[in-house]
Structure formats: C-alpha cells, structure tokens
Design an enzyme around this catalytic site. Structure first.
Site, PDB file in Angstrom:
ATOM      1  N   CYS A 171      33.257  37.789  35.206  1.00  0.00           N
ATOM      2  CA  CYS A 171      33.707  36.407  35.248  1.00  0.00           C
ATOM      3  C   CYS A 171      34.444  36.086  36.555  1.00  0.00           C
ATOM      4  O   CYS A 171      33.897  36.219  37.638  1.00  0.00           O
ATOM      5  CB  CYS A 171      34.570  36.145  34.018  1.00  0.00           C
ATOM      6  N   HIS A 172      35.708  35.679  36.468  1.00  0.00           N
ATOM      7  CA  HIS A 172      36.503  35.356  37.647  1.00  0.00           C
ATOM      8  C   HIS A 172      37.061  36.605  38.333  1.00  0.00           C
ATOM      9  O   HIS A 172      37.653  36.502  39.409  1.00  0.00           O
ATOM     10  CB  HIS A 172      37.655  34.420  37.279  1.00  0.00           C
ATOM     11  N   GLY A 194      39.203  35.736  33.896  1.00  0.00           N
ATOM     12  CA  GLY A 194      40.206  34.786  33.428  1.00  0.00           C
ATOM     13  C   GLY A 194      40.939  34.194  34.618  1.00  0.00           C
ATOM     14  O   GLY A 194      40.433  34.178  35.741  1.00  0.00           O
ATOM     15  N   ARG A 195      42.160  33.723  34.390  1.00  0.00           N
ATOM     16  CA  ARG A 195      42.926  33.124  35.494  1.00  0.00           C
ATOM     17  C   ARG A 195      43.689  34.140  36.329  1.00  0.00           C
ATOM     18  O   ARG A 195      44.083  33.855  37.451  1.00  0.00           O
ATOM     19  CB  ARG A 195      43.877  32.063  34.958  1.00  0.00           C
ATOM     20  N   GLU A 251      42.919  34.796  40.196  1.00  0.00           N
ATOM     21  CA  GLU A 251      43.250  33.828  41.243  1.00  0.00           C
ATOM     22  C   GLU A 251      44.596  34.121  41.902  1.00  0.00           C
ATOM     23  O   GLU A 251      44.799  33.784  43.060  1.00  0.00           O
ATOM     24  CB  GLU A 251      43.158  32.380  40.742  1.00  0.00           C
ATOM     25  N   TYR A 280      31.158  34.161  37.065  1.00  0.00           N
ATOM     26  CA  TYR A 280      31.175  32.869  36.399  1.00  0.00           C
ATOM     27  C   TYR A 280      30.628  31.852  37.399  1.00  0.00           C
ATOM     28  O   TYR A 280      30.959  31.919  38.588  1.00  0.00           O
ATOM     29  CB  TYR A 280      32.597  32.512  35.953  1.00  0.00           C
TER      30      TYR A 280
END
Length: 191
Positions: free
Chosen positions: A117-118, A87-88, A91, A137
């Site tokens: 994923c992320h 997800g975010r 980051e 991802y």
C-alpha cells in the site's frame, strides 16, 4: 531462526500491521516490529482502511499494536529481510533518515523487501525504486513514476515481484504478497 525486520508506526493500516506480523511469526520467523522513536513494549495506534464505494478508502480507529523490539537496537545485518506496513505511517516515517538508511541497506545487499500500500512511499523516499517494477496503492503510483520506478496497477488482491522486491496495492493482497515474500526468502511450505 531467521529474523525479519517489520517497520510500522502510528496510524499504519491495522491489517497491514497485524496480519503480516502474525503470519511471518506463524511460519517460524522471529519478527522484530519497530517504530522510530518507540521502544519494545510501547504501542502504536493503527487505523482501519476500508473500501466502501467512495472515491478513496475510509479510515476508522484500529487496535493498539505492541512493538516487540526497540528501533534504536536495530542492527540491519541481523535480518534476512524487511517488511513495511502501509497506511498513513509511511508519510512521516519516510522523513526519518535512519529509516531510509535501513531500507537502502536491504536493497544494497539484495535482501528480500516487502512493502504494501502506502509503505512504498518509504521506498520512493529512500531512492531505491529507480529502474524497478512495482505496485502500490494507486494514489502512490505517481510517486513511483517520479522516483524512476515502473508502476504497475494490478488488482488489490495481487502482488508484484521484481527480484528481491515484493509489493502489493493494499491489504486484500496479503495472501498473495506474503506467499511471494516467503518464496523470495527461500521458505517452502508444502501441504
């Protein structure tokens, strides 16, 4: 009872937080869900990422997920492995030096690591993918390559295993990556 460290944060992908946490508990692990700057009993907001035919995933509000352990109390020696949600959240979580130190520990001690994923962004920031084969991802693929890893683009329903490292492109791969992570952890499920 073996313990798993589960790293997540605000706007982590909803399924990539809820499902692995519950599945790892289901098979008998004590799972400590943590987020830097948050304590046991506090919540994170998740986001639902869906694949609806656009050039990238869409994002919608998810659930509030209650953390069951305080990040400041993590002692890496207590854990058999670590799982990292996508997800975010990755980051900004990758900007936390303690997060990177924790991740490096699991690679230095060759303990099982799973990232989806992320979540792989945390691995690239920690400098642990050089010479490793993994997936993520697709938009994270260039980061893997720049960090010295060998990126493998595979279907979102699959997982990639390189020694102690298990990765998957997105939440559709939960069944695959969790099954492989359990194998790396030494868990045998017989039906």
């Amino acid at each position: 009872m073996k313990k798993i460290l589960f790293l997540t944060g605000d706007f982590a992908e909803d399924y990539e937080t809820m499902v692995p946490f519950q599945m790892l508990e289901m098979v008998g692990f004590e799972v400590h869900a943590v987020c830097p700057g948050k304590k046991k009993g506090e919540t994170i907001k998740t986001a639902i990422h869906d694949f609806e035919g656009d050039q990238t995933y869409s994002e919608k509000p998810g659930h509030n997920f209650m953390l069951n352990y305080s990040f400041d109390q993590v002692n890496v020696d207590d854990y058999a492995g670590i799982a990292i949600a996508g997800g975010r959240a990755p980051e900004y979580l990758r900007l936390n030096d303690k997060v990177l130190e924790i991740v490096r520990h699991f690679f230095e001690t060759n303990k099982p690591v799973a990232a989806v994923c992320h979540g792989i962004q945390i691995l690239t920031a920690a400098g642990v993918v050089k010479g490793r084969k993994l997936t993520a991802y697709p938009a994270v693929g260039p980061e893997v390559t720049i960090a010295g890893g060998e990126f493998h683009e595979i279907p979102a329903t699959d997982a990639y295993v390189d020694g102690n490292l298990v990765t998957s492109p997105a939440w559709p791969g939960h069944a695959a990556w969790i099954r492989e992570f359990l194998k790396v952890l030494g868990v045998k499920i017989e039906i």
